[in-house]
Design a protein around this motif. Structure first.
Motif, PDB file in Angstrom:
ATOM      1  N   THR A  71       0.848  -1.214   0.000  1.00  0.00           N
ATOM      2  CA  THR A  71       0.000   0.000   0.000  1.00  0.00           C
ATOM      3  C   THR A  71       0.873   1.250   0.000  1.00  0.00           C
ATOM      4  N   PHE A  72       1.886   1.262   0.889  1.00  0.00           N
ATOM      5  CA  PHE A  72       2.675   2.489   1.028  1.00  0.00           C
ATOM      6  C   PHE A  72       3.562   2.718  -0.192  1.00  0.00           C
ATOM      7  N   ASP A  73       4.019   1.629  -0.807  1.00  0.00           N
ATOM      8  CA  ASP A  73       4.782   1.778  -2.065  1.00  0.00           C
ATOM      9  C   ASP A  73       3.898   2.438  -3.111  1.00  0.00           C
ATOM     10  N   ALA A  74       2.648   1.977  -3.191  1.00  0.00           N
ATOM     11  CA  ALA A  74       1.727   2.522  -4.211  1.00  0.00           C
ATOM     12  C   ALA A  74       1.420   3.996  -3.943  1.00  0.00           C
ATOM     13  N   LEU A  75       1.508   4.370  -2.664  1.00  0.00           N
ATOM     14  CA  LEU A  75       1.193   5.771  -2.309  1.00  0.00           C
ATOM     15  C   LEU A  75       2.449   6.627  -2.236  1.00  0.00           C
ATOM     16  N   GLY A  76       3.589   5.989  -2.472  1.00  0.00           N
ATOM     17  CA  GLY A  76       4.853   6.741  -2.389  1.00  0.00           C
ATOM     18  C   GLY A  76       5.163   7.199  -0.983  1.00  0.00           C
ATOM     19  N   ILE A  77       4.699   6.409  -0.001  1.00  0.00           N
ATOM     20  CA  ILE A  77       4.959   6.757   1.418  1.00  0.00           C
ATOM     21  C   ILE A  77       6.070   5.837   1.911  1.00  0.00           C
ATOM     22  N   GLU A  78       7.053   6.444   2.608  1.00  0.00           N
ATOM     23  CA  GLU A  78       8.142   5.611   3.133  1.00  0.00           C
ATOM     24  C   GLU A  78       7.669   4.869   4.388  1.00  0.00           C
ATOM     25  N   TRP A  79       7.793   3.533   4.377  1.00  0.00           N
ATOM     26  CA  TRP A  79       7.285   2.722   5.483  1.00  0.00           C
ATOM     27  C   TRP A  79       8.479   2.344   6.355  1.00  0.00           C
ATOM     28  N   THR A  80       8.716   3.147   7.397  1.00  0.00           N
ATOM     29  CA  THR A  80       9.916   2.852   8.208  1.00  0.00           C
ATOM     30  C   THR A  80       9.508   2.490   9.636  1.00  0.00           C
ATOM     31  N   LYS A  81      10.355   1.651  10.235  1.00  0.00           N
ATOM     32  CA  LYS A  81      10.267   1.303  11.651  1.00  0.00           C
ATOM     33  C   LYS A  81       8.830   1.200  12.171  1.00  0.00           C
ATOM     34  N   PRO A  82       8.063   0.229  11.619  1.00  0.00           N
ATOM     35  CA  PRO A  82       6.639   0.147  11.975  1.00  0.00           C
ATOM     36  C   PRO A  82       6.359  -0.013  13.469  1.00  0.00           C
ATOM     37  N   VAL A  83       7.232  -0.751  14.172  1.00  0.00           N
ATOM     38  CA  VAL A  83       6.948  -0.959  15.598  1.00  0.00           C
ATOM     39  C   VAL A  83       7.111   0.352  16.359  1.00  0.00           C
ATOM     40  N   SER A  84       8.227   1.031  16.117  1.00  0.00           N
ATOM     41  CA  SER A  84       8.448   2.322  16.822  1.00  0.00           C
ATOM     42  C   SER A  84       7.393   3.345  16.412  1.00  0.00           C
ATOM     43  N   THR A  85       7.036   3.301  15.125  1.00  0.00           N
ATOM     44  CA  THR A  85       6.053   4.277  14.617  1.00  0.00           C
ATOM     45  C   THR A  85       4.702   4.073  15.291  1.00  0.00           C
ATOM     46  N   ILE A  86       4.285   2.824  15.411  1.00  0.00           N
ATOM     47  CA  ILE A  86       2.978   2.547  16.065  1.00  0.00           C
ATOM     48  C   ILE A  86       3.035   2.964  17.524  1.00  0.00           C
ATOM     49  N   LYS A  87       4.149   2.641  18.202  1.00  0.00           N
ATOM     50  CA  LYS A  87       4.272   2.976  19.629  1.00  0.00           C
ATOM     51  C   LYS A  87       4.111   4.482  19.829  1.00  0.00           C
ATOM     52  N   LYS A  88       4.844   5.260  18.997  1.00  0.00           N
ATOM     53  CA  LYS A  88       4.785   6.724  19.145  1.00  0.00           C
ATOM     54  C   LYS A  88       3.393   7.240  18.796  1.00  0.00           C
ATOM     55  N   ALA A  89       2.809   6.670  17.744  1.00  0.00           N
ATOM     56  CA  ALA A  89       1.476   7.123  17.305  1.00  0.00           C
ATOM     57  C   ALA A  89       0.455   6.925  18.427  1.00  0.00           C
ATOM     58  N   ILE A  90       0.499   5.770  19.074  1.00  0.00           N
ATOM     59  CA  ILE A  90      -0.492   5.492  20.127  1.00  0.00           C
ATOM     60  C   ILE A  90      -0.233   6.384  21.342  1.00  0.00           C
ATOM     61  N   ALA A  91       1.051   6.572  21.672  1.00  0.00           N
ATOM     62  CA  ALA A  91       1.373   7.462  22.807  1.00  0.00           C
ATOM     63  C   ALA A  91       0.898   8.885  22.501  1.00  0.00           C
ATOM     64  N   ASP A  92       1.142   9.350  21.275  1.00  0.00           N
ATOM     65  CA  ASP A  92       0.722  10.711  20.891  1.00  0.00           C
ATOM     66  C   ASP A  92      -0.807  10.840  20.939  1.00  0.00           C
ATOM     67  N   MET A  93      -1.516   9.821  20.423  1.00  0.00           N
ATOM     68  CA  MET A  93      -2.986   9.931  20.392  1.00  0.00           C
ATOM     69  C   MET A  93      -3.549   9.946  21.808  1.00  0.00           C
ATOM     70  N   LYS A  94      -2.968   9.118  22.682  1.00  0.00           N
ATOM     71  CA  LYS A  94      -3.444   9.107  24.074  1.00  0.00           C
ATOM     72  C   LYS A  94      -3.240  10.488  24.696  1.00  0.00           C
ATOM     73  N   ALA A  95      -2.057  11.077  24.455  1.00  0.00           N
ATOM     74  CA  ALA A  95      -1.749  12.396  25.026  1.00  0.00           C
ATOM     75  C   ALA A  95      -2.708  13.457  24.470  1.00  0.00           C
ATOM     76  N   LEU A  96      -2.876  13.444  23.164  1.00  0.00           N
ATOM     77  CA  LEU A  96      -3.766  14.444  22.527  1.00  0.00           C
ATOM     78  C   LEU A  96      -5.189  14.302  23.050  1.00  0.00           C
ATOM     79  N   MET A  97      -5.665  13.056  23.206  1.00  0.00           N
ATOM     80  CA  MET A  97      -7.051  12.872  23.657  1.00  0.00           C
ATOM     81  C   MET A  97      -7.200  13.232  25.129  1.00  0.00           C
ATOM     82  N   ASP A  98      -6.027  13.276  25.836  1.00  0.00           N
ATOM     83  CA  ASP A  98      -6.070  13.759  27.237  1.00  0.00           C
ATOM     84  C   ASP A  98      -5.914  15.273  27.308  1.00  0.00           C
ATOM     85  N   GLY A  99      -5.851  15.915  26.146  1.00  0.00           N
ATOM     86  CA  GLY A  99      -5.750  17.381  26.098  1.00  0.00           C
ATOM     87  C   GLY A  99      -4.330  17.901  26.179  1.00  0.00           C
ATOM     88  N   GLU A 100      -3.344  16.969  26.101  1.00  0.00           N
ATOM     89  CA  GLU A 100      -1.948  17.444  26.190  1.00  0.00           C
ATOM     90  C   GLU A 100      -1.429  17.958  24.843  1.00  0.00           C
TER      91      GLU A 100
END
Ligand SMILES: C[C@H](OP(=O)(O)OC[C@@H](O)[C@@H](O)[C@@H](O)Cn1c2nc(=O)[nH]c(=O)c-2cc2ccc(O)cc21)C(=O)N[C@@H](CCC(=O)N[C@@H](CCC(=O)O)C(=O)O)C(=O)O
Length: 319
Positions: free
Chosen positions: A99-128
């Motif tokens: 999918t990401f190749d077709a969209l020209g999106i670089e798919w790097t470090k999926p585990v770290s990326t997911i971890k940061k994404a979930i931490a960021d979303m939790k923080a944002l939804m807590d108003g941080e």
């Protein structure tokens, strides 16, 4: 055991909303809508579904942190929480390379990326406010559960550490025999108990009063699953890899007759929950013994979606 249902938004949204309402009326508790760029927009589909239903929990199953930033996903989820009056659930996974190749999106470090994404979303939804400066002007009415789509060992462990649930594309107890200990390892490393993690079998399901008809409807989906499965998974299930090579080649050529015709019972048992209601109830019990706590009825659901949703609601969900 909780029951969910998966829909791919590849049909008119009015039809999808009808099916989800039918599922809600038949005892399904969760509805997961897949997120692929080439299908209808997942959040617009979910908004229509929210308007058509009033109990079933709804959310993407699964989106990813590459096509939308975590802040944009958090905003969409808070909006979904509002329009569904508190029924939003988020499913997020690493997406896939093709999918990401077709969209020209670089798919790097999926585990770290997911971890940061979930931490960021939790923080944002807590108003941080995030380090980068992002902060939302809206907050959800309730804590929005965050599930992860995961298959690989590191992703499964990560899901145990940080998620409220894991959506695993698998239908057979052998897959959960391998997956659950990894989720438990992650949960324990984070000081959590397994009770905090909803382990969902995101299964290819096909239920009908006539077992052969159920089998016939499952075969095409199983052909694609077999063709996309890594050798380790094929070995785990004792699947004839020559046959899988035949299926892959036939699919590439668009020769669906050969591809679907080559699917055998070993593949069907490995990659689907198919059969009569009684047969499927037995298979679900075996998954429950492996620690599965939610069954997600994925495509095709049965030879006739309407009939199968009602049949599962009557004979499988209450069992
Ligand atoms: C990335 C991949 O993780 P995975 O869990 O196996 O990914 C397979 C799928 O879960 C993933 O493609 C999902 O997005 C697929 N998926 C969907 N994908 C979609 O795009 N749309 C959907 O709607 C969707 C639905 C869905 C539902 C259930 C489900 O289980 C999966 C679903 C993998 O290879 N993981 C390995 C390797 C991890 C890795 O890449 N490590 C790197 C980097 C480590 C780091 O990131 O720090 C390294 O070792 O270098 C592992 O977990 O061990």
């Amino acid at each position: 055991m909780k029951f969910g249902i998966e829909f791919v938004p590849n049909e008119p949204i009015t039809k999808l909303s009808y099916y989800v309402k039918l599922a809600e009326d038949n005892g399904f508790e969760y509805c997961w809508i897949t997120d692929h760029y080439n299908n209808r927009n997942v959040y617009m589909a979910l908004t229509a579904i929210a308007a058509a239903t009033n109990k079933i929990k709804i959310g993407p199953g699964v989106t990813n942190p590459y096509v939308r930033s975590p802040a944009v996903t958090a905003s969409a989820m808070i909006t979904l929480d509002e329009v569904s009056t508190g029924r939003a659930v988020l499913g997020i996974g690493p997406g896939d390379k093709a999918t990401f190749d077709a969209l020209g999106i670089e798919w790097t470090k999926p585990v770290s990326t997911i971890k940061k994404a979930i931490a960021d979303m939790k923080a944002l939804m807590d108003g941080e406010r995030l380090e980068e400066g992002a902060v939302l002007a809206i907050k959800p009415s309730t804590k929005i559960p965050i599930y992860m789509g995961a298959q690989g060992p590191k992703m499964l462990e990560t899901a145990g550490m940080i998620s409220d649930g894991v959506l695993i594309n698998a239908s057979n107890p052998k897959d959960f025999e391998a997956a659950v200990p990894l989720i438990r390892k992650g949960a324990e490393a984070a000081g959590r108990s397994m009770d905090e993690v909803d382990v969902a079998a995101y299964a290819c399901m096909s239920v009908d009063k006539n077992a052969d008809k159920a089998k016939g409807a499952a075969s095409p989906v199983v052909a694609f699953i077999a063709a996309g499965s890594p050798p380790m998974v094929l070995e785990r299930h004792g699947i004839d890899q020559e046959k899988v090579a035949t299926i892959s080649a036939a699919l590439k050529k668009g020769d669906f007759g050969t591809a679907f015709g080559t699917v055998d019972d070993t593949m069907l048992e490995a990659f689907s929950l198919y059969g009569t209601p009684d047969e499927v109830v037995e298979k679900i019990a075996a998954l429950g013994k492996m620690g599965v706590t939610q069954i997600v009825a994925g495509s095709p659901i049965g030879p006739n979606k309407d009939t199968s949703i009602k049949l599962i609601g009557k004979k499988v969900v209450p069992a």
